[in-house]
Design a protein around this motif. Structure first.
Motif, mmCIF file in Angstrom:
data_model
loop_
_atom_site.group_PDB
_atom_site.id
_atom_site.type_symbol
_atom_site.label_atom_id
_atom_site.label_comp_id
_atom_site.label_asym_id
_atom_site.label_seq_id
_atom_site.Cartn_x
_atom_site.Cartn_y
_atom_site.Cartn_z
ATOM 1 N N HIS A 134 0.748 -1.301 -0.014
ATOM 2 C CA HIS A 134 0.207 0.000 0.306
ATOM 3 C C HIS A 134 0.822 1.337 -0.043
ATOM 4 O O HIS A 134 0.600 2.364 -0.738
ATOM 5 C CB HIS A 134 -0.895 0.143 1.173
ATOM 6 N N TYR A 135 1.857 1.228 0.872
ATOM 7 C CA TYR A 135 2.621 2.456 0.949
ATOM 8 C C TYR A 135 3.526 2.456 -0.448
ATOM 9 O O TYR A 135 3.737 3.921 -0.670
ATOM 10 C CB TYR A 135 3.473 2.388 2.395
ATOM 11 N N GLN A 136 3.979 1.483 -0.821
ATOM 12 C CA GLN A 136 4.771 1.567 -2.308
ATOM 13 C C GLN A 136 3.961 2.145 -3.032
ATOM 14 O O GLN A 136 4.369 2.938 -3.940
ATOM 15 C CB GLN A 136 5.094 0.247 -2.626
ATOM 16 N N LYS A 137 2.732 2.015 -3.189
ATOM 17 C CA LYS A 137 1.604 2.429 -4.373
ATOM 18 C C LYS A 137 1.630 4.095 -3.970
ATOM 19 O O LYS A 137 1.489 4.754 -4.985
ATOM 20 C CB LYS A 137 0.388 1.654 -4.271
ATOM 21 N N LEU A 138 1.354 4.313 -2.765
ATOM 22 C CA LEU A 138 1.311 5.795 -2.597
ATOM 23 C C LEU A 138 2.539 6.403 -2.953
ATOM 24 O O LEU A 138 2.282 7.517 -3.629
ATOM 25 C CB LEU A 138 0.930 5.945 -0.974
ATOM 26 N N ILE A 139 3.678 5.752 -2.883
ATOM 27 C CA ILE A 139 4.868 6.717 -2.986
ATOM 28 C C ILE A 139 4.965 6.685 -4.642
ATOM 29 O O ILE A 139 5.214 7.998 -5.195
ATOM 30 C CB ILE A 139 6.180 6.104 -2.382
ATOM 31 N N ALA A 140 4.591 5.810 -5.331
ATOM 32 C CA ALA A 140 4.765 5.943 -6.545
ATOM 33 C C ALA A 140 3.719 6.760 -7.218
ATOM 34 O O ALA A 140 4.113 7.424 -8.232
ATOM 35 C CB ALA A 140 4.485 4.260 -7.157
ATOM 36 N N SER A 141 2.634 6.808 -6.513
ATOM 37 C CA SER A 141 1.599 7.783 -7.170
ATOM 38 C C SER A 141 1.923 9.143 -6.788
ATOM 39 O O SER A 141 1.987 10.064 -7.832
ATOM 40 C CB SER A 141 0.390 7.517 -6.461
ATOM 41 N N ALA A 142 2.733 9.481 -5.663
ATOM 42 C CA ALA A 142 2.990 10.811 -5.285
ATOM 43 C C ALA A 142 4.325 11.011 -6.271
ATOM 44 O O ALA A 142 4.296 12.141 -6.704
ATOM 45 C CB ALA A 142 3.432 10.961 -4.045
ATOM 46 N N GLN A 143 5.127 10.325 -6.462
ATOM 47 C CA GLN A 143 6.252 10.544 -7.434
ATOM 48 C C GLN A 143 5.748 10.898 -8.821
ATOM 49 O O GLN A 143 6.438 11.721 -9.600
ATOM 50 C CB GLN A 143 7.329 9.191 -7.419
ATOM 51 N N SER A 144 4.806 9.942 -9.326
ATOM 52 C CA SER A 144 4.256 10.320 -10.852
ATOM 53 C C SER A 144 3.613 11.593 -10.907
ATOM 54 O O SER A 144 3.675 12.304 -11.877
ATOM 55 C CB SER A 144 3.258 8.964 -11.088
ATOM 56 N N SER A 145 2.887 11.977 -9.868
ATOM 57 C CA SER A 145 2.077 13.277 -9.719
ATOM 58 C C SER A 145 2.967 14.366 -9.830
ATOM 59 O O SER A 145 3.011 15.567 -10.218
ATOM 60 C CB SER A 145 1.020 13.553 -8.746
ATOM 61 N N GLN A 146 4.114 14.206 -9.196
ATOM 62 C CA GLN A 146 5.425 15.381 -9.490
ATOM 63 C C GLN A 146 6.280 14.906 -10.370
ATOM 64 O O GLN A 146 7.182 15.822 -10.539
ATOM 65 C CB GLN A 146 6.130 15.225 -7.887
ATOM 66 N N GLY A 147 6.272 14.007 -11.423
ATOM 67 C CA GLY A 147 6.927 13.976 -12.630
ATOM 68 C C GLY A 147 8.178 13.306 -12.283
ATOM 69 O O GLY A 147 9.149 13.520 -12.871
ATOM 70 N N ILE A 148 8.497 12.534 -10.989
ATOM 71 C CA ILE A 148 9.578 11.962 -10.557
ATOM 72 C C ILE A 148 9.375 10.616 -11.125
ATOM 73 O O ILE A 148 8.750 9.866 -11.015
ATOM 74 C CB ILE A 148 9.585 12.080 -9.218
ATOM 75 N N ALA A 149 10.524 10.275 -11.974
ATOM 76 C CA ALA A 149 10.832 8.890 -12.609
ATOM 77 C C ALA A 149 10.901 7.749 -11.479
ATOM 78 O O ALA A 149 11.686 7.916 -10.545
ATOM 79 C CB ALA A 149 11.867 8.748 -13.625
#
Length: 152
Positions: A134-149
């Motif tokens: 769950h936390y890995q998905k949240l981190i990936a979602s936050a990174q994606s919305s900030q344009g972080i690869a």
């Protein structure tokens, strides 16, 4: 507590089920687990149960469960075929309890799934793995919305 027990004992006598009734009082530790392992099923038709730890304990001991539609886990129980769900009404509970007690194949099928399903779903290691995911998905979602690869 003693007044309620007296009321229950009076109902037991009124309905002529004394010879089929065992009043254990509070059980804990090994005694509780032994009772659950030996049970045909655990019936907990509560008016309100935000989770149902006793239900999980019963399932982990291989006992099918009967719960009301007010127990939070009722859709999961019914959906996985490890018990029955009833309304909080005497006739509804009695009918469903009778169905489960009279159908040994139904109970055996549910009991065969109960322990492994409870452990796969509610074992602390399984819960921890789900939280990590769950936390890995949240981190990936936050990174994606900030344009972080994402890391390679």
């Amino acid at each position: 507590h003693s007044r309620y027990r007296a009321k229950v004992e009076a109902m037991i006598d009124e309905h002529g089920v004394r010879e089929r009734t065992l009043m254990t009082g509070m059980l804990s530790g090994r005694a509780k687990l032994a009772a659950l392992v030996d049970a045909y099923m655990l019936a907990q038709p509560s008016f309100h149960e935000n989770f149902g730890m006793a239900v999980i304990e019963g399932l982990a001991c291989g006992a099918p469960v009967l719960v009301s539609d007010q127990v939070y886990l009722h859709p999961w129980i019914e959906g996985n075929g490890v018990g029955g769900v009833t309304q909080c009404a005497v006739d509804s509970v009695a009918t469903e309890l009778q169905r489960w007690l009279n159908d040994s194949a139904l109970r055996e099928d549910a009991a065969g799934k109960a322990r492994s399903l409870a452990l796969a779903t509610f074992d602390w290691d399984a819960i921890a793995r789900r939280w990590v995911g769950h936390y890995q998905k949240l981190i990936a979602s936050a990174q994606s919305s900030q344009g972080i690869a994402p890391p390679l």
